[in-house]
Design a protein around this motif. Sequence first.
Motif, PDB file in Angstrom:
ATOM      1  N   GLY A 151       0.785  -1.226   0.000  1.00 50.06           N
ATOM      2  CA  GLY A 151       0.000   0.000   0.000  1.00 50.06           C
ATOM      3  C   GLY A 151       0.815   1.272   0.000  1.00 50.06           C
ATOM      4  O   GLY A 151       0.281   2.369   0.243  1.00 50.06           O
ATOM      5  N   GLY A 154      -0.307   3.832  -2.521  1.00 49.71           N
ATOM      6  CA  GLY A 154      -1.741   4.096  -2.488  1.00 49.71           C
ATOM      7  C   GLY A 154      -2.514   3.286  -3.510  1.00 49.71           C
ATOM      8  O   GLY A 154      -2.116   2.181  -3.886  1.00 49.71           O
ATOM      9  N   GLU A 155      -3.629   3.845  -3.950  1.00 51.14           N
ATOM     10  CA  GLU A 155      -4.476   3.158  -4.933  1.00 51.14           C
ATOM     11  C   GLU A 155      -3.862   3.303  -6.326  1.00 51.14           C
ATOM     12  O   GLU A 155      -3.643   4.417  -6.811  1.00 51.14           O
ATOM     13  N   TYR A 157      -3.668   3.692 -10.114  1.00 47.20           N
ATOM     14  CA  TYR A 157      -4.610   4.208 -11.101  1.00 47.20           C
ATOM     15  C   TYR A 157      -4.007   4.338 -12.506  1.00 47.20           C
ATOM     16  O   TYR A 157      -4.708   4.715 -13.449  1.00 47.20           O
ATOM     17  N   GLY A 256       0.242   5.698  -8.383  1.00 47.85           N
ATOM     18  CA  GLY A 256      -0.822   5.546  -7.403  1.00 47.85           C
ATOM     19  C   GLY A 256      -1.114   6.858  -6.715  1.00 47.85           C
ATOM     20  O   GLY A 256      -0.456   7.880  -6.958  1.00 47.85           O
ATOM     21  N   THR A 257      -2.100   6.843  -5.828  1.00 49.92           N
ATOM     22  CA  THR A 257      -2.537   8.078  -5.171  1.00 49.92           C
ATOM     23  C   THR A 257      -1.527   8.596  -4.162  1.00 49.92           C
ATOM     24  O   THR A 257      -1.602   9.755  -3.744  1.00 49.92           O
ATOM     25  N   LYS A 258      -0.552   7.758  -3.767  1.00 41.49           N
ATOM     26  CA  LYS A 258       0.447   8.193  -2.788  1.00 41.49           C
ATOM     27  C   LYS A 258       1.885   8.055  -3.281  1.00 41.49           C
ATOM     28  O   LYS A 258       2.827   8.293  -2.518  1.00 41.49           O
ATOM     29  N   LEU A 283       7.543   8.385  -3.096  1.00 41.74           N
ATOM     30  CA  LEU A 283       6.437   8.372  -2.147  1.00 41.74           C
ATOM     31  C   LEU A 283       6.112   9.807  -1.751  1.00 41.74           C
ATOM     32  O   LEU A 283       6.998  10.562  -1.319  1.00 41.74           O
ATOM     33  N   GLU A 285       4.821  12.769   0.408  1.00 39.62           N
ATOM     34  CA  GLU A 285       4.626  13.112   1.818  1.00 39.62           C
ATOM     35  C   GLU A 285       4.129  14.545   1.914  1.00 39.62           C
ATOM     36  O   GLU A 285       4.628  15.438   1.227  1.00 39.62           O
TER      37      GLU A 285
END
Length: 361
Positions: A151, A154-155, A157, A256-258, A283, A285
Amino acid sequence: MQIPYKPILPKNAPPIVIIGAGGIVGDAHLPAYKKAGFKVTGITNRTRARAEKLAAQFDIANVFDTVEEAVANSAPDTVYDITIMPEQFVETLNKLPDGAGVLIQKPMGDYFWQSNEILEVCRRKKLAAAINCQLRFAPFVSAARYLIEQGLIGELYDMEVRVTLETPWELFPHVMIHPRLEIQYHSIHYIDLMRSFLGDPHSVMAKTLKHPAKTLSSSRSTILFDYGDTMHAVINTNHDHSFGPHNQESFIKWEGTKGAIKARMGLLMDYPHGVPDKFEYCLVEDGKAPEWTEVKLEGSWFPDAFIGTMASLMRYKSGETDILPTNVEDVIKTMAVVESAYISSDIGGVIVADRFIDKQL
């Protein structure tokens, strides 16, 4: 950050018999098995001299004249590695012992009807059968899979594969004459990879193309997958970029979302010599500017990913795991996407002029 990416090896590796002695065997299969400590006890090929050459090079004790001879002289737990052309798969599979473990070279047939025939014989003989979709086990793919499963980005996409380089198809004389060259023998890797991360798409849109000055059936493709309204998944390949290395590309990217991950597939650039792979991630932050972190990974697609496909089969066959990632029941779905891509390419898209018929009247 510690990223586990190396394949889990079987506790007790069974012997391997290889059926076929093409270039991929000497370039990837045998170096991978040697690196992993797997014992290849026999090899057979229609041209015996090629098998003898590899046997001498990799210390293989037995060269067999036929598949039947190889089976008759092999231990019951032997795993068979089939590396011949797809039209020979069914005949060869029928000669193996019922219930045997077998790793079958991709693609799983040249056409979908062949894929179904291969699936039928594997079911009928209750074979523990996997297809050698080894890109799933490349170090940079395994590392990306870990980050995504944890994770950390994130998600997911967006997933993109882009290949822009010059491929020396002449190194593969039996492949370069194929009427379904690019998707069936190259982009199939990326289609299978997409499925391994995203599941089965609802639909696929594709166009595969020739080069105007070449006799190849196809050498460039674009494949777009429909996973709904937020997931963008696309493959773009161009094997005709003969303008030097400056603007060549070969990468897989996950967003991803993160965070995001990008992996350079160095093997394909200046093939067969290759350039170094590169694995990096970012990543996000709060309050900090995005920064990319590069991670040095050992090994590459060739030969290390070939350890993963064989190791997963061995562990499944011995009962160490109940998961066989590239089993024929799964890869038949990859072949369905491949077939759908060709159908889409043949049918074409919406004819733009049809949108203006009323206005022209």
